[in-house]
Motif scaffolding. Structure first.
Motif, PDB file in Angstrom:
ATOM      1  N   MET A 152       8.766   5.642 -13.646  1.00 26.41           N
ATOM      2  CA  MET A 152       9.587   7.115 -12.646  1.00 26.41           C
ATOM      3  C   MET A 152      10.344   6.859 -12.113  1.00 26.41           C
ATOM      4  N   LEU A 153      11.136   8.010 -12.082  1.00 20.40           N
ATOM      5  CA  LEU A 153      12.195   8.103 -10.797  1.00 20.40           C
ATOM      6  C   LEU A 153      11.911   8.688  -9.989  1.00 20.40           C
ATOM      7  N   ASP A 154      12.628   7.864  -9.461  1.00 17.09           N
ATOM      8  CA  ASP A 154      12.197   8.719  -7.522  1.00 17.09           C
ATOM      9  C   ASP A 154      12.276  10.182  -7.335  1.00 17.09           C
ATOM     10  N   PRO A 155      11.318  10.725  -7.083  1.00 13.06           N
ATOM     11  CA  PRO A 155      11.004  12.178  -6.759  1.00 13.06           C
ATOM     12  C   PRO A 155      12.281  12.845  -5.583  1.00 13.06           C
ATOM     13  N   PHE A 156      12.239  11.451  -4.961  1.00 13.27           N
ATOM     14  CA  PHE A 156      13.188  12.942  -3.792  1.00 13.27           C
ATOM     15  C   PHE A 156      14.680  13.329  -4.329  1.00 13.27           C
ATOM     16  N   PHE A 157      15.524  13.730  -3.314  1.00 24.07           N
ATOM     17  CA  PHE A 157      16.702  13.294  -4.300  1.00 24.07           C
ATOM     18  C   PHE A 157      17.661  12.622  -3.701  1.00 24.07           C
ATOM     19  N   PHE A 198      -0.425  10.144   0.865  1.00 27.86           N
ATOM     20  CA  PHE A 198      -0.251  10.510  -0.313  1.00 27.86           C
ATOM     21  C   PHE A 198      -0.060  10.379  -0.685  1.00 27.86           C
ATOM     22  N   LEU A 199       1.390   9.732  -0.030  1.00 23.24           N
ATOM     23  CA  LEU A 199       2.358   9.078  -1.632  1.00 23.24           C
ATOM     24  C   LEU A 199       2.233   8.352  -2.276  1.00 23.24           C
ATOM     25  N   ALA A 200       1.690   7.345  -1.604  1.00 21.55           N
ATOM     26  CA  ALA A 200       1.479   5.927  -2.782  1.00 21.55           C
ATOM     27  C   ALA A 200       0.610   6.455  -3.114  1.00 21.55           C
ATOM     28  N   LEU A 201      -0.796   7.353  -3.114  1.00 23.16           N
ATOM     29  CA  LEU A 201      -1.643   7.546  -4.457  1.00 23.16           C
ATOM     30  C   LEU A 201      -0.929   8.248  -4.709  1.00 23.16           C
ATOM     31  N   TRP A 202      -0.227   9.241  -4.955  1.00 28.39           N
ATOM     32  CA  TRP A 202       0.029  10.436  -5.446  1.00 28.39           C
ATOM     33  C   TRP A 202       0.592   9.065  -7.042  1.00 28.39           C
ATOM     34  N   VAL A 203       1.725   8.540  -6.615  1.00 28.30           N
ATOM     35  CA  VAL A 203       2.857   7.789  -7.050  1.00 28.30           C
ATOM     36  C   VAL A 203       2.234   6.685  -7.906  1.00 28.30           C
ATOM     37  N   MET A 204       1.520   6.210  -7.903  1.00 30.47           N
ATOM     38  CA  MET A 204       0.201   5.974  -8.446  1.00 30.47           C
ATOM     39  C   MET A 204      -0.398   6.279  -9.923  1.00 30.47           C
ATOM     40  N   TRP A 205      -0.594   7.393  -9.346  1.00 30.00           N
ATOM     41  CA  TRP A 205      -1.266   8.081 -10.296  1.00 30.00           C
ATOM     42  C   TRP A 205      -0.664   9.003 -11.149  1.00 30.00           C
ATOM     43  N   ARG A 206       0.646   8.940 -11.061  1.00 32.74           N
ATOM     44  CA  ARG A 206       1.664   9.738 -12.159  1.00 32.74           C
ATOM     45  C   ARG A 206       3.036   9.120 -12.396  1.00 32.74           C
ATOM     46  N   GLU A 224       3.444   6.130 -15.547  1.00 31.02           N
ATOM     47  CA  GLU A 224       2.569   5.468 -15.797  1.00 31.02           C
ATOM     48  C   GLU A 224       3.974   4.514 -16.768  1.00 31.02           C
ATOM     49  N   GLU A 225       4.980   4.582 -16.552  1.00 26.73           N
ATOM     50  CA  GLU A 225       5.378   3.762 -16.706  1.00 26.73           C
ATOM     51  C   GLU A 225       4.819   2.537 -15.904  1.00 26.73           C
ATOM     52  N   ARG A 226       4.469   2.438 -14.607  1.00 24.56           N
ATOM     53  CA  ARG A 226       4.009   1.366 -13.495  1.00 24.56           C
ATOM     54  C   ARG A 226       3.048   0.829 -13.945  1.00 24.56           C
ATOM     55  N   ARG A 227       1.542   1.252 -14.776  1.00 21.91           N
ATOM     56  CA  ARG A 227       0.707   1.424 -15.171  1.00 21.91           C
ATOM     57  C   ARG A 227       0.974   0.722 -16.620  1.00 21.91           C
ATOM     58  N   ALA A 228       2.049   0.467 -16.935  1.00 26.23           N
ATOM     59  CA  ALA A 228       1.618  -0.512 -18.598  1.00 26.23           C
ATOM     60  C   ALA A 228       2.577  -1.886 -17.889  1.00 26.23           C
ATOM     61  N   MET A 229       3.323  -2.130 -16.913  1.00 28.37           N
ATOM     62  CA  MET A 229       4.111  -3.041 -16.609  1.00 28.37           C
ATOM     63  C   MET A 229       2.952  -4.438 -16.679  1.00 28.37           C
ATOM     64  N   ASP A 230       4.228  -5.487 -17.117  1.00 28.19           N
ATOM     65  CA  ASP A 230       3.026  -7.161 -17.475  1.00 28.19           C
ATOM     66  C   ASP A 230       3.723  -7.714 -16.228  1.00 28.19           C
ATOM     67  N   TRP A 231       3.020  -9.046 -16.041  1.00 29.11           N
ATOM     68  CA  TRP A 231       3.539  -9.842 -14.516  1.00 29.11           C
ATOM     69  C   TRP A 231       5.237  -9.334 -14.440  1.00 29.11           C
ATOM     70  N   ARG A 232       5.993 -10.279 -15.997  1.00 30.03           N
ATOM     71  CA  ARG A 232       7.207 -10.411 -15.289  1.00 30.03           C
ATOM     72  C   ARG A 232       7.678  -8.895 -14.806  1.00 30.03           C
ATOM     73  N   GLU A 233       7.452  -7.257 -15.440  1.00 27.70           N
ATOM     74  CA  GLU A 233       7.639  -6.782 -14.575  1.00 27.70           C
ATOM     75  C   GLU A 233       7.677  -5.821 -13.258  1.00 27.70           C
ATOM     76  N   ARG A 234       5.496  -6.425 -13.212  1.00 29.53           N
ATOM     77  CA  ARG A 234       5.829  -6.687 -11.645  1.00 29.53           C
ATOM     78  C   ARG A 234       6.403  -7.617 -10.127  1.00 29.53           C
ATOM     79  N   GLY A 263       9.924   5.468  -8.118  1.00 27.50           N
ATOM     80  CA  GLY A 263       8.757   6.233  -7.722  1.00 27.50           C
ATOM     81  C   GLY A 263       8.115   4.801  -6.891  1.00 27.50           C
ATOM     82  N   ASP A 264       7.844   3.477  -7.172  1.00 30.55           N
ATOM     83  CA  ASP A 264       8.140   2.516  -5.739  1.00 30.55           C
ATOM     84  C   ASP A 264       8.926   2.576  -4.643  1.00 30.55           C
TER      85      ASP A 264
END
Length: 350
Positions: free
Chosen positions: A1-6, A88-96, A98-108, A115-116
């Motif tokens: 996820m790219l940074d949704p803020f300006f 609100f922002l943290a829950l929204w980022v965790m939900w939206r 997708e790249e974050r959800r697919a990370m392995d330990w190296r990427e974590r 977004g993070d």
């Protein structure tokens, strides 16, 4: 996820770049505006927003507070606002994200998403403000709050290397209990101590604090320890991809993840600093939970009633006021006897 803020102003990124390079906080120039916006916003809420609204919503209660208690009130307002926004922002980022959800330990451990990074920026701005307030008013908030502010700022600042950037939204969810903690505090100041509102809020407070800080927090701490340990045991084992270390964002979200991977080696000092700060935060959470249980029990513990005999005198219980009336009668021997009647009147403690 790219940074949704300006995006930050180029001059702001350029000015912060030398400081970021010196501290090896490679992604800070991408989020420096979020740090500064958060810091400025919470300062304005504390200095102007809270006093203005509080005097209009609760003129009698807020106006009668001492200087230290009024400072405490304003800080609780900031904490309430901040926790609602960041949750609100943290829950929204965790939900939206997708790249974050697919990370392995190296990427974590070594990975990064915009977004993070946004969560880190806003959280770091708040904890920087919190640190300044805690240092200036350590006599009011105590050394425990100062330790919390230092540890939280260290944890979220190290994410700008990036280091365990993945866990920024994860650990900021500690704040899920903060709105209820602040409501509990406000109930005491608004003469709602022992009310049903405080009772129901207290139950939710204990449940959310136990769930998000003790259960969720401890579980995620174990996970981050495991990921960092795996990284220490496997130095330099990273996919070979082109590395872009500029501050310009890529248009491909997936390409962002290992954009700042570096050499794939976790220094021991870095692991110890991050994990040590995490241990401090978890220790404080368990300590505060015990204090919280005592505080809630104290407000709803039934008052002890003291048996009153014929001896005159006030009740020893702080919550009771004794009203006394007496009349004189004659006993069978012709002597005057004073019969005292005492009525215990419940007095509400302020």
């Amino acid at each position: 996820m790219l940074d949704p803020f300006f995006a930050p102003a180029p001059i702001l990124s350029a000015v912060s770049a030398p400081f970021a390079r010196f501290l090896h906080l490679d992604t800070l120039p991408l989020h420096i505006h979020e740090v500064l916006i958060a810091f400025t916003f919470y300062h304005l809420v504390n200095s102007y927003g809270s006093p203005y609204l509080s005097m209009r919503l609760f003129p009698r209660e807020y106006g009668s507070l001492s200087t230290k208690t009024r400072l405490n009130w304003d800080v609780h307002v900031v904490s309430f606002v901040q926790s609602c926004i960041i949750n609100f922002l943290a829950l929204w980022v965790m939900w939206r994200d997708e790249e974050r959800r697919a990370m392995d330990w190296r990427e974590r451990v070594y990975g990064y998403t915009g977004g993070d990074g946004m969560i880190q920026g806003f959280a770091a701005g708040y904890f920087l403000w919190d640190l300044c307030v805690s240092v200036m008013h350590v006599d009011v908030f105590g050394w425990g709050m100062l330790a919390h502010a230092v540890s939280a700022l260290v944890v979220f600042s190290l994410g700008f290397r990036p280091f365990v950037n993945f866990y920024a939204p994860t650990f900021i969810l500690y704040e899920l209990s903060s709105p209820f903690l602040n409501i509990h505090w406000f109930c005491d100041k608004l003469h709602l101590t022992g009310s049903r509102i405080q009772l129901y809020n207290g139950l939710v407070l204990l449940a959310t604090f136990f769930g998000c800080r003790l259960v969720w927090g401890t579980y995620q701490s174990i996970r981050v320890y495991q990921d960092v340990w795996a990284a220490i045991q496997s130095p330099g084992i990273l996919p070979i991809i082109p590395t872009n270390t500029t501050t310009a964002a890529s248009i491909d979200p997936r390409a962002e993840i290992l954009r700042f991977q570096g050499d794939g080696i976790v220094p021991v000092w870095l692991a110890c600093t991050y994990l040590g700060s995490n241990i401090v935060l978890n220790t404080l959470n368990f300590y505060w939970f015990g204090k919280m249980i005592e505080a809630v029990k104290k407000r709803f513990r039934p008052a002890k009633r003291e048996t009153v005999g014929l001896k005159t005198g006030d009740s020893a219980h702080a919550g009771l006021k004794t009203a006394e009336s007496a009349h004189v009668v004659m006993n069978g021997s012709g002597h005057k006897v004073v019969n005292a009647e005492k009525t215990e009147v419940r007095r509400r403690k302020g």
